[in-house]
Scaffold this active site. Structure first.
Site, short mmCIF file in Angstrom:
data_model
loop_
_atom_site.label_atom_id
_atom_site.label_comp_id
_atom_site.label_asym_id
_atom_site.label_seq_id
_atom_site.Cartn_x
_atom_site.Cartn_y
_atom_site.Cartn_z
N GLY A 45 -1.95 57.98 -62.84
CA GLY A 45 -1.40 56.64 -62.72
C GLY A 45 -0.17 56.69 -61.85
CD GLN A 50 5.80 56.69 -61.04
OE1 GLN A 50 4.77 56.06 -61.23
NE2 GLN A 50 5.96 57.92 -61.48
CB CYS A 107 6.35 60.72 -65.93
SG CYS A 107 6.84 59.44 -64.76
CG LEU A 108 2.63 61.74 -60.88
CD1 LEU A 108 1.87 60.92 -59.86
CD2 LEU A 108 2.25 63.21 -60.80
CG HIS A 149 3.45 56.36 -68.38
ND1 HIS A 149 4.11 57.42 -68.96
CD2 HIS A 149 3.77 56.40 -67.06
CE1 HIS A 149 4.80 58.06 -68.02
NE2 HIS A 149 4.60 57.47 -66.86
CD GLU A 150 1.68 54.79 -64.22
OE1 GLU A 150 2.67 54.53 -63.51
OE2 GLU A 150 1.40 55.97 -64.54
CG HIS A 153 6.96 53.98 -64.12
ND1 HIS A 153 8.06 54.79 -63.98
CD2 HIS A 153 5.94 54.81 -64.44
CE1 HIS A 153 7.72 56.06 -64.21
NE2 HIS A 153 6.43 56.09 -64.51
NI NI Z 1 5.31 57.82 -64.95
#
Ligand code: NI
Length: 189
Positions: A45, A50, A107-108, A149-150, A153
């Site tokens: 995701g 991000q 998380c990236l 989660h996304e 953000h």
């Molecule tokens: Ni994330």
């Protein structure tokens, strides 16, 4: 086109993203670049902030037949993986289940950091798709988890913000230190 992913700590990750007025060529190009970036990372995701774009845009690509680890016992039968790319513009959660589940998240933007996070098991989300068409869907398992989660953000919330202040600072300090070491040239005597 691959886009650079912002990692914490970074002020931009705290920004509240703005709604998209119209799903046009530019938005579709960003969606495609985000999918390419997510796959290359690799991740399941990615939100636009991000990659530095403060717009309410998310892409998700999970095995939608995959139950959460905590639900594994309940899922006895062997399931075929179903991987669908989801493009979510202006996503909004309109319903959450009373049932909550714990699941380990990464998380990236928080490389190599994982934490058990408690969230509602299922959600209903409405959004505009890649063609700008209004959609609504119920998400369960990994898809539900990833969408929640996304969407965090988009409101400037990282998974570390759902942990105690002590654990949050520990993780962010570790990431800042790792990045500093990466940037400093190695000293050889
Ligand atoms: Ni994330």
């Amino acid at each position: 086109m691959l886009l650079p992913i912002i990692t914490a700590p970074d002020r931009r990750l705290k920004v509240k993203s703005q709604p998209v007025a119209v799903v046009d060529y530019e938005v579709r190009r960003l969606l495609d670049d985000m999918v390419e970036t997510m796959r290359a990372a690799p991740g399941i995701g990615l939100s636009a902030i991000q990659v530095g774009v403060a717009k309410r845009i998310v892409v998700v690509e999970v095995d939608e037949n995959e139950p959460l680890a905590s639900e594994e016992a309940a899922a006895q039968e062997k399931r075929e993986p179903v991987r669908t790319t989801r493009y979510l513009v202006n996503p909004e959660i309109t319903w959450t289940s009373d049932k909550v589940v714990f699941c380990e998240e990464g998380c990236l933007s928080l490389p190599d950091q994982y934490a058990d996070i408690e969230r509602p098991a299922d959600v209903v989300v409405k959004f505009l798709d890649r063609d700008g068409k209004p959609q609504e869907m119920k998400a369960t398992g990994m898809l539900s988890r990833c969408i929640q989660h996304e969407l965090d953000h988009l409101d400037g919330v990282l998974l570390v913000d759902r942990l105690s202040a002590v654990r949050r600072h520990m993780i962010l300090r570790k990431l800042a230190k790792a990045r500093k070491q990466e940037q400093e040239p190695a000293v050889t005597a």
